[in-house]
Design a protein around this motif. Structure first.
Motif, PDB file in Angstrom:
ATOM      1  N   LEU A 116      -6.159  10.907 -13.257  1.00 20.15           N
ATOM      2  CA  LEU A 116      -5.482   9.682 -13.394  1.00 20.15           C
ATOM      3  C   LEU A 116      -4.870   9.849 -14.932  1.00 20.15           C
ATOM      4  O   LEU A 116      -5.475  10.346 -15.758  1.00 20.15           O
TER       5      LEU A 116
ATOM      6  N   TYR B 232      -2.578   2.813 -13.690  1.00 22.44           N
ATOM      7  CA  TYR B 232      -2.497   4.319 -13.906  1.00 22.44           C
ATOM      8  C   TYR B 232      -1.532   5.012 -12.784  1.00 22.44           C
ATOM      9  O   TYR B 232      -1.486   4.422 -11.780  1.00 22.44           O
TER      10      TYR B 232
ATOM     11  N   LEU C   2      -2.388   2.937  -9.565  1.00 22.98           N
ATOM     12  CA  LEU C   2      -3.614   2.843  -9.268  1.00 22.98           C
ATOM     13  C   LEU C   2      -3.749   1.323 -10.469  1.00 22.98           C
ATOM     14  O   LEU C   2      -3.536   1.490 -11.718  1.00 22.98           O
TER      15      LEU C   2
ATOM     16  N   GLY D  27      -8.583   3.506  -4.232  1.00 22.72           N
ATOM     17  CA  GLY D  27      -9.167   3.519  -5.584  1.00 22.72           C
ATOM     18  C   GLY D  27     -10.502   4.242  -5.833  1.00 22.72           C
ATOM     19  O   GLY D  27     -11.245   4.095  -4.953  1.00 22.72           O
TER      20      GLY D  27
ATOM     21  N   GLN E 194      -1.267   8.631 -10.636  1.00 20.47           N
ATOM     22  CA  GLN E 194      -2.145   9.778 -10.241  1.00 20.47           C
ATOM     23  C   GLN E 194      -1.424  10.497  -9.188  1.00 20.47           C
ATOM     24  O   GLN E 194      -1.134  10.173  -7.962  1.00 20.47           O
TER      25      GLN E 194
ATOM     26  N   GLN F 122       0.996   8.076  -6.758  1.00 25.50           N
ATOM     27  CA  GLN F 122       0.116   6.933  -6.403  1.00 25.50           C
ATOM     28  C   GLN F 122       0.100   6.008  -7.890  1.00 25.50           C
ATOM     29  O   GLN F 122      -0.402   6.740  -8.803  1.00 25.50           O
TER      30      GLN F 122
ATOM     31  N   ARG G 140       0.939  -1.230   0.065  1.00 23.87           N
ATOM     32  CA  ARG G 140       0.019  -0.149  -0.055  1.00 23.87           C
ATOM     33  C   ARG G 140       1.010   1.326  -0.051  1.00 23.87           C
ATOM     34  O   ARG G 140       0.679   2.192  -0.498  1.00 23.87           O
TER      35      ARG G 140
ATOM     36  N   PHE H 129     -10.080  11.444 -17.720  1.00 22.12           N
ATOM     37  CA  PHE H 129     -10.515  11.882 -16.223  1.00 22.12           C
ATOM     38  C   PHE H 129     -10.542  13.368 -15.866  1.00 22.12           C
ATOM     39  O   PHE H 129      -9.713  14.043 -16.395  1.00 22.12           O
ATOM     40  N   GLY H 130     -11.387  13.849 -15.251  1.00 18.65           N
ATOM     41  CA  GLY H 130     -11.425  15.140 -14.484  1.00 18.65           C
ATOM     42  C   GLY H 130     -10.377  14.891 -13.406  1.00 18.65           C
ATOM     43  O   GLY H 130     -10.060  13.962 -12.960  1.00 18.65           O
TER      44      GLY H 130
END
Lengths: 114, 113
Positions: A43, A35, A90, B43, A37, A88, A9, B103-104
């Protein structure tokens, strides 16, 4: 409860180290995605896979690599981590032809490179 | 360039109040628009998916609307709860795959007691 798991994590690692971020799903989904982010940002898709032995690059250029040897497993590897890789990450998966539904995200790995 | 713009960037409301989040997009072609809820450090979780022929879709206290002509969508949250505190992300897709999603940056919603 999501059936897609990411480990670790959280990860703090030194510059130049090789790291692998793990992503596994138990739903039998054909498609998997990675992804990136940054905080407060959107993303960006960096890698995806349509199935075993299939890997494609996403819209955002990334120095990472991925592999898909098993349907349920889609690890992401950074050969030499740099502070610019701090972000991050994902993972997501979906059934092929799911018409947007059944698109499930993992909880993410927060990577910090010092 | 395909873009999804959300407003406001952040919003703070009292528990029990309603709120509406906005999403404007310039994605073309257009197939579907999705709203996701993303808790801090987690997520995104899907709330609604709408195609161009759908004007509204509800999921419990969440109601999304879509105007494909003006390329606008909104997400209305009724009787907010503390657990609604999260980022709400608008996502637009040209097809039913997931490889070309735009994506926004999300609206950060905080519910205070």
């Amino acid at each position: 409860e999501a059936d897609i798991y990411q480990t670790p994590r959280y990860l703090v690692i030194g510059t130049g180290k090789k790291i692998t971020l793990e992503c596994s799903q138990t739903m039998g989904h054909d498609k998997m995605y990675w992804y990136q982010q940054d905080p407060g940002m959107e993303l960006h898709l960096i890698h995806y896979s349509y199935g075993v032995n299939s890997t494609e690059k996403g819209d955002l250029s990334s120095e990472s690599t991925v592999s898909r040897i098993r349907t349920e497993h889609f690890p992401l590897t950074l050969e030499s981590a740099r502070p610019s890789h701090t972000s991050q990450y994902l993972c997501a998966s979906s059934v092929a032809g799911a018409r947007g539904y059944g698109y499930t995200f993992g909880s993410g790995t927060r990577l910090t490179v010092v | 360039k395909n873009q999804v713009e959300q407003s406001p960037q952040s919003l703070i409301i009292l528990e029990g109040k309603n709120c509406t989040l906005q999403c404007n997009y310039t994605v073309s072609p257009f197939s579907n628009l999705r709203w996701y809820k993303q808790d801090t450090g987690r997520g995104p979780v899907s709330l609604t998916i709408m195609t161009f022929s759908e004007n509204t879709k509800s999921n419990g206290r969440y109601t999304a609307t879509l105007d494909a002509d003006t390329k606008q969508s909104s997400l209305h949250i009724t009787a907010s709860q503390l657990s609604d505190s999260a980022s709400y992300i608008c996502v637009v897709s040209p097809n039913f795959g997931n490889e070309k999603l735009t994506f926004g940056t999300g609206t950060r919603l905080t519910i205070i007691p």
